[in-house]
Design an enzyme around this catalytic site. Structure first.
Site, PDB file in Angstrom:
ATOM      1  N   CYS A  10      15.012  75.038  54.358  1.00 33.09           N
ATOM      2  CA  CYS A  10      14.596  74.929  53.131  1.00 33.09           C
ATOM      3  C   CYS A  10      15.174  75.933  52.175  1.00 33.09           C
ATOM      4  O   CYS A  10      15.786  76.725  52.585  1.00 33.09           O
ATOM      5  CB  CYS A  10      12.859  74.891  53.202  1.00 33.09           C
ATOM      6  SG  CYS A  10      12.132  76.435  53.398  1.00 33.09           S
ATOM      7  N   ALA A  11      14.516  75.914  50.912  1.00 35.15           N
ATOM      8  CA  ALA A  11      15.178  76.981  49.910  1.00 35.15           C
ATOM      9  C   ALA A  11      15.222  78.298  50.523  1.00 35.15           C
ATOM     10  O   ALA A  11      15.925  78.962  50.450  1.00 35.15           O
ATOM     11  CB  ALA A  11      14.398  76.787  48.597  1.00 35.15           C
TER      12      ALA A  11
END
Length: 106
Positions: A10-11
């Site tokens: 994810c980010a």
């Protein structure tokens, strides 16, 4: 059945951490041999070279990396279903990852 290595990306690696713990809990309950871990998108290439996962699951917020990672890696790269991600449904995400891993050689 050999251990399955499942990498979530994810980010920042934070939002997937909760999902990882839910997936690990389900794997334990169902006696599934799985190494499940999360990493930030910025470190995904480095981490996958180290860990050699069977599959990489992208959080919906980094779905734009799908094509880049599909071209770069020789293992399945998938985007996590947005509903499963939003509800942190570790069971569904784990089930889908295992289905993909088990079917990749067919």
């Amino acid at each position: 059945m050999s251990e399955k290595k499942i990498m979530l990306v994810c980010a920042a690696g934070m939002s997937t951490s909760l999902l990882v713990s839910k997936m690990k809990k389900i794997a334990l309950e169902k006696k599934i041999d799985a190494d499940i871990f999360a990493e930030a998108a910025s470190k995904a290439e480095e981490k996958s070279a180290e860990e050699k996962p069977d599959i990489m699951l992208l959080g919906p917020q980094v779905r734009y990396l799908l094509k880049k990672f599909e071209d770069k890696f020789n293992f399945p790269v998938e985007v996590i279903n947005m509903r499963d991600y939003g509800t942190m449904n570790g069971e569904n995400v784990l089930k889908k990852a295992i289905e993909i891993i088990d079917n990749k050689d067919i």
